[in-house]
Design a protein around this motif. Structure first.
Motif, PDB file in Angstrom:
ATOM      1  N   ALA A   9      -4.099   1.152  -3.531  1.00 41.31           N
ATOM      2  CA  ALA A   9      -2.811   0.796  -2.929  1.00 41.31           C
ATOM      3  C   ALA A   9      -2.085   2.036  -2.422  1.00 41.31           C
ATOM      4  O   ALA A   9      -1.496   2.034  -1.334  1.00 41.31           O
ATOM      5  CB  ALA A   9      -1.955   0.042  -3.938  1.00 41.31           C
ATOM      6  N   ARG A  10      -2.136   3.113  -3.197  1.00 41.81           N
ATOM      7  CA  ARG A  10      -1.465   4.344  -2.780  1.00 41.81           C
ATOM      8  C   ARG A  10      -2.120   4.931  -1.531  1.00 41.81           C
ATOM      9  O   ARG A  10      -1.449   5.377  -0.603  1.00 41.81           O
ATOM     10  CB  ARG A  10      -1.475   5.363  -3.905  1.00 41.81           C
ATOM     11  CG  ARG A  10      -0.775   6.650  -3.510  1.00 41.81           C
ATOM     12  CD  ARG A  10      -0.483   7.469  -4.689  1.00 41.81           C
ATOM     13  NE  ARG A  10       0.480   6.750  -5.509  1.00 41.81           N
ATOM     14  CZ  ARG A  10       1.493   7.325  -6.111  1.00 41.81           C
ATOM     15  NH1 ARG A  10       1.676   8.611  -5.986  1.00 41.81           N
ATOM     16  NH2 ARG A  10       2.313   6.639  -6.847  1.00 41.81           N
ATOM     17  N   VAL A  11      -3.452   4.941  -1.486  1.00 41.78           N
ATOM     18  CA  VAL A  11      -4.158   5.452  -0.305  1.00 41.78           C
ATOM     19  C   VAL A  11      -3.831   4.601   0.919  1.00 41.78           C
ATOM     20  O   VAL A  11      -3.624   5.124   2.017  1.00 41.78           O
ATOM     21  CB  VAL A  11      -5.684   5.496  -0.553  1.00 41.78           C
ATOM     22  CG1 VAL A  11      -6.446   5.774   0.734  1.00 41.78           C
ATOM     23  CG2 VAL A  11      -6.022   6.542  -1.602  1.00 41.78           C
ATOM     24  N   MET A  12      -3.748   3.291   0.740  1.00 40.60           N
ATOM     25  CA  MET A  12      -3.411   2.410   1.857  1.00 40.60           C
ATOM     26  C   MET A  12      -2.006   2.679   2.382  1.00 40.60           C
ATOM     27  O   MET A  12      -1.751   2.548   3.575  1.00 40.60           O
ATOM     28  CB  MET A  12      -3.559   0.948   1.430  1.00 40.60           C
ATOM     29  CG  MET A  12      -4.997   0.512   1.253  1.00 40.60           C
ATOM     30  SD  MET A  12      -5.183  -1.141   0.590  1.00 40.60           S
ATOM     31  CE  MET A  12      -4.489  -2.115   1.901  1.00 40.60           C
ATOM     32  N   GLN A  13      -1.102   3.067   1.507  1.00 38.36           N
ATOM     33  CA  GLN A  13       0.261   3.371   1.931  1.00 38.36           C
ATOM     34  C   GLN A  13       0.336   4.716   2.640  1.00 38.36           C
ATOM     35  O   GLN A  13       1.037   4.865   3.637  1.00 38.36           O
ATOM     36  CB  GLN A  13       1.209   3.390   0.731  1.00 38.36           C
ATOM     37  CG  GLN A  13       1.459   2.033   0.139  1.00 38.36           C
ATOM     38  CD  GLN A  13       2.280   2.126  -1.133  1.00 38.36           C
ATOM     39  OE1 GLN A  13       2.534   3.218  -1.631  1.00 38.36           O
ATOM     40  NE2 GLN A  13       2.676   0.982  -1.658  1.00 38.36           N
ATOM     41  N   VAL A  14      -0.395   5.694   2.130  1.00 43.02           N
ATOM     42  CA  VAL A  14      -0.273   7.058   2.640  1.00 43.02           C
ATOM     43  C   VAL A  14      -1.119   7.270   3.904  1.00 43.02           C
ATOM     44  O   VAL A  14      -0.675   7.911   4.856  1.00 43.02           O
ATOM     45  CB  VAL A  14      -0.665   8.074   1.545  1.00 43.02           C
ATOM     46  CG1 VAL A  14      -0.652   9.489   2.089  1.00 43.02           C
ATOM     47  CG2 VAL A  14       0.283   7.952   0.359  1.00 43.02           C
ATOM     48  N   LEU A  15      -2.323   6.759   3.909  1.00 41.28           N
ATOM     49  CA  LEU A  15      -3.259   7.021   5.014  1.00 41.28           C
ATOM     50  C   LEU A  15      -3.849   5.725   5.575  1.00 41.28           C
ATOM     51  O   LEU A  15      -5.068   5.520   5.546  1.00 41.28           O
ATOM     52  CB  LEU A  15      -4.399   7.918   4.522  1.00 41.28           C
ATOM     53  CG  LEU A  15      -4.008   9.273   3.950  1.00 41.28           C
ATOM     54  CD1 LEU A  15      -5.193   9.926   3.273  1.00 41.28           C
ATOM     55  CD2 LEU A  15      -3.468  10.158   5.045  1.00 41.28           C
ATOM     56  N   PRO A  16      -3.041   4.833   6.126  1.00 41.56           N
ATOM     57  CA  PRO A  16      -3.602   3.556   6.591  1.00 41.56           C
ATOM     58  C   PRO A  16      -4.548   3.704   7.778  1.00 41.56           C
ATOM     59  O   PRO A  16      -5.581   3.039   7.844  1.00 41.56           O
ATOM     60  CB  PRO A  16      -2.365   2.735   6.972  1.00 41.56           C
ATOM     61  CG  PRO A  16      -1.322   3.752   7.274  1.00 41.56           C
ATOM     62  CD  PRO A  16      -1.618   4.928   6.376  1.00 41.56           C
ATOM     63  N   LYS A  17      -4.230   4.585   8.719  1.00 43.16           N
ATOM     64  CA  LYS A  17      -5.077   4.751   9.903  1.00 43.16           C
ATOM     65  C   LYS A  17      -6.430   5.354   9.530  1.00 43.16           C
ATOM     66  O   LYS A  17      -7.472   4.886   9.966  1.00 43.16           O
ATOM     67  CB  LYS A  17      -4.385   5.647  10.926  1.00 43.16           C
ATOM     68  CG  LYS A  17      -5.136   5.769  12.232  1.00 43.16           C
ATOM     69  CD  LYS A  17      -4.499   6.772  13.170  1.00 43.16           C
ATOM     70  CE  LYS A  17      -3.334   6.154  13.898  1.00 43.16           C
ATOM     71  NZ  LYS A  17      -2.806   7.039  14.953  1.00 43.16           N
ATOM     72  N   GLU A  18      -6.406   6.377   8.683  1.00 43.73           N
ATOM     73  CA  GLU A  18      -7.653   7.022   8.270  1.00 43.73           C
ATOM     74  C   GLU A  18      -8.522   6.075   7.452  1.00 43.73           C
ATOM     75  O   GLU A  18      -9.744   6.053   7.594  1.00 43.73           O
ATOM     76  CB  GLU A  18      -7.363   8.290   7.472  1.00 43.73           C
ATOM     77  CG  GLU A  18      -6.836   9.431   8.313  1.00 43.73           C
ATOM     78  CD  GLU A  18      -5.349   9.321   8.609  1.00 43.73           C
ATOM     79  OE1 GLU A  18      -4.713   8.336   8.185  1.00 43.73           O
ATOM     80  OE2 GLU A  18      -4.824  10.215   9.294  1.00 43.73           O
ATOM     81  N   LEU A  19      -7.884   5.260   6.610  1.00 39.20           N
ATOM     82  CA  LEU A  19      -8.641   4.286   5.824  1.00 39.20           C
ATOM     83  C   LEU A  19      -9.299   3.258   6.736  1.00 39.20           C
ATOM     84  O   LEU A  19     -10.435   2.849   6.504  1.00 39.20           O
ATOM     85  CB  LEU A  19      -7.724   3.601   4.810  1.00 39.20           C
ATOM     86  CG  LEU A  19      -8.386   2.680   3.807  1.00 39.20           C
ATOM     87  CD1 LEU A  19      -9.363   3.474   2.939  1.00 39.20           C
ATOM     88  CD2 LEU A  19      -7.353   2.021   2.931  1.00 39.20           C
TER      89      LEU A  19
END
Length: 69
Positions: A9-19
């Motif tokens: 969830a944290r990665v999706m919030q911080v880096l949505p485009k890269e994910l």
């Protein structure tokens, strides 16, 4: 499991485009072997059809239409 879901969830919030890019690249990388297998099947089918029509076939054929390994 709870820590993993929080991390995602944290990665999706911080880096949505890269994910999103990583997900797309993963799907494309997984499609590579399937595409290669499909192309090999097309080549083998074309060679088999050419052999049935008594055309000059570039692939060697074994007796009873078995493929050489």
């Amino acid at each position: 499991m709870q820590a993993f879901s929080r991390s995602v969830a944290r990665v999706m919030q911080v880096l949505p485009k890269e994910l999103r890019y990583v997900g797309i690249l993963t799907l494309l990388g997984g499609a590579g072997p399937a595409i290669a297998i499909w192309l090999n099947k097309v080549i083998i089918d074309q060679g088999d059809e050419a052999g049935k029509e008594n055309k000059q076939c570039p692939m060697p054929r074994a007796p009873d239409s078995l493929l050489f390994w």
